[in-house]
Design an enzyme around this catalytic site. Structure first.
Site, PDB file in Angstrom:
ATOM      1  CG  ASP A  52      -2.086   1.127   1.267  1.00  0.00           C
ATOM      2  OD1 ASP A  52      -2.428   1.640   0.015  1.00  0.00           O
ATOM      3  OD2 ASP A  52      -2.463   1.290   2.434  1.00  0.00           O
ATOM      4  CG  ASP A  98      -3.808   3.839  -3.199  1.00  0.00           C
ATOM      5  OD1 ASP A  98      -4.715   2.753  -3.447  1.00  0.00           O
ATOM      6  OD2 ASP A  98      -3.832   4.740  -2.205  1.00  0.00           O
ATOM      7  CD  GLU A  99      -5.721  -1.544  -1.807  1.00  0.00           C
ATOM      8  OE1 GLU A  99      -5.353  -2.336  -1.100  1.00  0.00           O
ATOM      9  OE2 GLU A  99      -6.857  -1.064  -1.925  1.00  0.00           O
TER      10      GLU A  99
END
Length: 410
Positions: free
Chosen positions: A11, A135-136
Site C-alpha cells: 500500500d 495505490d495498492e
C-alpha cells in the site's frame, strides 16, 4: 521441498499527497489534504513558469479554512491525519478539525503516471501481481527468489527500496500466508513499514484487533457484531459457525468464521475482468428531486449516456443497472435492477436506472447521483439468460407500468 505460501499486500503511503510533496517539498511535515476540483488559487501557484515550484513560500498556498465547496478528501498527509482528518471526509467538515491544513487538488494525470511506475517496478522483481487500484496491489512472493527469506521481509525490503529509488515515494508492506492477513499486516507499521505475519501469530497479532479490521466487514456488520457483544476478531473466532450463520446468513456467517481464523485461499490474480463500471457526480449544490427535476433529469441522462459509452469503449454489456444516491445528510442509498437481456444502450440504461428510483426515498435533497452497470459480459459473448415464467413477466410488466411516473421525477 514445497514452498510456504507468502502473499504480500503493498500500500503506497498517502499516495496522492506524497505525489504533491514531490512537487512541493517545502510542504513536507505540514498538514496537507488533497481533494476537490482545481480552482483559480491552484492555477495561480503554477502561473509563473520562471518561479520553481519548490521555492513557492508556504504562506502562498490555499488553506482548508478558506475552502468553499462540496468536495471530499481523497487523502491527507500523516500530519493532517493526527487532527482526525481522513479519506472520504467532506472538506468543509475537515476544515473544522484542521483549518490550518493546506489544500491541493488531485492531479489525476500525475497519479496515473506514478501508479504505472511503481507497479512496473514491482513486476520487474515479482511478476505475479494483482492490481487493486491506483495505490495498492497484492504480490505472490511464494516462488520469487528471496520471497521466503525472513518470511518475505527481505524481498519486501528490496521492493520498497526499488520503488523509492524509481519514484521517490514510500510504501508499506504486509506479508502473510494469504491476502486477508497480508492486507491487515500492511496497516501495522505505517508509513514505510514492513510487517510479517505467520500462521502462528494469529492469536497474538490478529485476534486482539477490532472485527472491522477484516476487509469485508463494513460499518453495518460491525455494528451488528457489537450488538452481539463481539468486538474483536478473537471474540468472532470464538463463535460457533451456526451462531454466525443464524445472524448473518449462510454465506456471510461461514465466511466470517473462516476469516476470524485467518483462512483465505484466494489466489493472486494477475488479470481480472471488471465486476462493475460506474459513473457518478457530486453536485455544486444540493438538488431536490421535485424542485430541481429538470436539472437532475439532464444530469441523470448524461450519466447514463456516459456509462453506455464506457461499456461500448471497453467492449462490455451489462444486465444489472443500479443507482446510487447520497443525501444532504451524507446518508446513501443504492438500488439495482436486473433485466432480461444484456445492454450497452444509453436509453435502455436510462430506463432501467429510472425504475430503481421508485424504490428509494426522494424527500431529502441530494448531493451525489451515480449510475452503475454490473453482471457484465464481453459484447458478443453473453451467457444465455434464463427465461422468466409468464407470471413473472406479467408481474414485471405491471411493476413497470406502475412506475412510469418515476421516470418523470428526473
Amino acid at each position: 521441498m514445497t514452498s510456504i505460501r507468502r502473499i504480500a499486500h503493498l500500500d503506497m503511503d498517502a499516495f496522492f499527497a506524497s505525489i504533491e510533496l514531490l512537487r512541493y517539498p517545502q510542504l513536507k511535515g505540514l498538514p496537507v489534504v488533497i481533494g476537490g476540483g482545481r480552482r483559480k488559487v491552484d492555477d495561480a501557484l503554477q502561473a509563473n513558469p520562471e518561479r520553481a515550484l519548490r521555492f513557492i513560500p508556504v504562506h502562498e498556498f490555499p488553506l482548508l479554512k478558506d475552502y468553499v465547496g462540496r468536495g471530499v478528501i481523497t487523502t491527507a498527509t500523516y500530519a493532517a491525519r493526527q487532527f482526525g482528518v481522513g479519506s472520504a471526509m467532506g472538506m468543509m467538515k475537515a476544515a473544522k478539525l484542521c483549518p490550518q491544513a493546506i489544500v491541493l487538488p488531485v492531479d489525476f494525470e500525475e497519479v496515473r503516471k506514478y501508479s504505472r511506475l511503481f507497479k512496473s517496478t514491482i513486476t520487474a522483481i515479482a511478476p505475479l501481481m494483482e492490481d487493486r487500484g491506483v495505490d495498492e496491489v497484492y504480490i505472490d512472493f511464494t516462488d520469487v527468489p528471496g520471497g521466503q527469506r525472513e518470511g518475505g521481509r527481505v524481498l519486501a525490503r528490496l521492493i520498497q527500496k526499488q520503488i523509492f529509488d524509481v519514484t521517490g515515494l514510500t510504501c508499506s508492506v504486509g506479508v502473510a500466508p494469504n491476502k486477508l492477513l497480508a492486507k491487515m499486516a500492511s496497516e501495522f507499521n505505517k508509513p514505510k513499514g514492513i510487517s510479517v505475519v505467520y500462521e502462528a501469530d494469529l492469536q497474538e497479532k490478529i485476534w486482539p484487533l477490532n472485527v472491522r479490521k477484516i476487509n469485508g466487514i463494513g460499518p453495518k456488520a460491525g455494528e451488528k457484531l457489537a450488538s452481539l457483544q463481539i468486538q474483536t476478531i478473537g471474540e468472532l473466532a470464538a463463535q460457533e459457525p451456526a451462531f454466525l450463520i443464524k445472524h448473518f446468513g449462510k454465506a456471510t456467517g461461514a465466511w466470517m468464521h473462516e476469516a476470524a481464523w485467518g483462512r483465505d485461499d484466494r489466489p493472486v490474480v494477475t488479470e481480472s475482468e471488471p465486476v462493475s463500471i460506474s459513473r457518478e457526480t457530486t453536485f455544486d449544490r444540493d438538488l431536490h428531486a421535485v424542485r430541481d427535476r429538470a436539472e437532475l433529469g439532464a444530469i441523470f441522462t448524461q450519466l447514463c449516456d456516459k456509462l453506455a459509452d464506457d461499456l461500448q469503449r471497453k467492449g462490455y454489456v451489462a444486465r444489472t443497472i443500479g443507482i446510487k444516491l447520497r443525501y444532504e445528510d451524507f446518508q446513501s442509498a443504492t438500488r439495482d435492477n436486473t433485466a432480461d437481456a444484456y445492454t450497452d444502450d444509453g436509453k435502455t440504461i436510462r430506463k432501467l436506472a429510472g425504475l430503481c428510483l421508485k424504490r428509494v426515498p426522494l424527500g431529502k435533497k441530494l448531493r451525489l447521483l451515480g449510475v452503475r452497470a454490473a453482471s457484465l459480459a464481453k459484447a458478443g459473448e453473453e451467457p444465455p439468460v434464463e427465461q422468466k415464467s409468464q407470471s413473472a413477466l406479467d408481474r414485471r410488466e405491471k411493476f413497470a407500468t406502475e412506475t412510469v411516473a418515476t421516470d418523470q421525477l428526473f
